[in-house]
Design an enzyme around this catalytic site. Structure first.
Site, PDB file in Angstrom:
ATOM      1  CG  ASP A  16     -24.871 -13.895 -11.838  1.00  0.00           C
ATOM      2  OD1 ASP A  16     -25.771 -13.521 -11.547  1.00  0.00           O
ATOM      3  OD2 ASP A  16     -23.815 -15.060 -11.299  1.00  0.00           O
ATOM      4  CG  LEU A  17     -22.644  -8.586 -10.576  1.00  0.00           C
ATOM      5  CD1 LEU A  17     -23.377  -7.037  -9.987  1.00  0.00           C
ATOM      6  CD2 LEU A  17     -21.712  -8.142 -11.190  1.00  0.00           C
ATOM      7  CG  ASP A  18     -23.362 -11.838  -5.595  1.00  0.00           C
ATOM      8  OD1 ASP A  18     -22.841 -11.193  -5.755  1.00  0.00           O
ATOM      9  OD2 ASP A  18     -24.697 -11.450  -5.223  1.00  0.00           O
ATOM     10  CG  ASP A 188     -22.832 -18.781 -10.632  1.00  0.00           C
ATOM     11  OD1 ASP A 188     -23.384 -19.521  -9.577  1.00  0.00           O
ATOM     12  OD2 ASP A 188     -23.559 -17.564 -11.073  1.00  0.00           O
TER      13      ASP A 188
END
Length: 238
Positions: A16-18, A188
């Site tokens: 995941d990025l954000d 997250d």
């Protein structure tokens, strides 16, 4: 690092990025402020426009098209187009304004501060494993110096429905050419990242950098394979 399930041998990792590779919250706050300011100055009829007005337009569009949320960029564009149309702009004029607003949005959205620890961790992992980014958002890894670590980037909308739907996970498996159980997805969010990855047959790593309790979290549905408190812990897999 806490292990909840036996970890199988790995052939690749997806991320995941954000809020997994960097703190996205200050970026979003600044971007929203600048986006509203742009619209206020773009048309006199919008000089009192506020974030709450934008979110009402987004909700209105979602009620009309419940699947629109899978592509957050298109959803934003259409909300801006609607705001301008209601000021009397013709369709083509509103489209020009929406394009300009999205260019401004992209400028601020890419002002992400990526920690050096993230760069060091991804560099070390990329030397051994293929890495892939899977995101529901619209951050551009190329604009914040992250693109060089990933074999490819998958985005909800262009590449399928948003996580936790399995579309992008399955596409990553297909493009990587490895079995899903050989991939560890790192994220997250306990719903979109952990539950989504597990239901797609991948292994899952929950990055818990805000000291939450997995056993007490309301959004905890499935146990991840591992839990870490900082991204750098992943280098233990090397």
């Amino acid at each position: 690092m806490h292990f909840y399930r036996p970890l199988r041998p790995l052939a690749a990792l997806t991320f995941d990025l954000d809020d997994t590779l960097y703190d996205n919250r200050p970026v979003i706050r600044q971007t929203e402020q600048q986006s509203v300011a742009f619209l206020q100055s773009y048309h006199p009829g919008l000089n009192g426009f506020q974030s709450a007005d934008f979110h009402r337009l987004r909700q209105e569009l979602r009620e009309q098209d419940p699947e629109i949320y899978h592509d957050v960029t298109q959803w934003r564009w259409r909300a801006i187009h609607l705001a301008l149309s209601r000021q009397g702009l013709r369709d083509a004029e509103a489209a020009i304004g929406a394009d300009a607003a999205m260019q401004n949005f992209a400028l601020w959205r890419s002002r992400i501060e990526v920690p050096e620890a993230t760069h060091a961790t991804l560099k070390a992992l990329a030397a051994r494993y293929p890495l892939v980014a899977i995101t529901n958002g619209n951050a551009d890894p190329a604009q914040c110096g992250l693109d060089g670590y990933f074999q490819f980037v998958l985005r909800s909308g262009p590449d399928g429905r948003a996580k936790p739907y399995q579309d992008m996970y399955h596409l990553a498996v297909e493009r990587l050419g490895v079995a899903p159980e050989q991939i560890l997805h790192v994220g997250d969010d306990l719903t979109t990242d952990v539950a989504g990855a597990l239901r797609a047959g991948l292994q899952a790593c929950w990055i818990n950098d805000r000291q939450r309790s997995l056993m007490q979290a309301a959004d905890s549905r499935l146990l991840p394979h591992i839990e870490i408190s900082q991204l750098a812990s992943l280098t233990a897999l090397l």
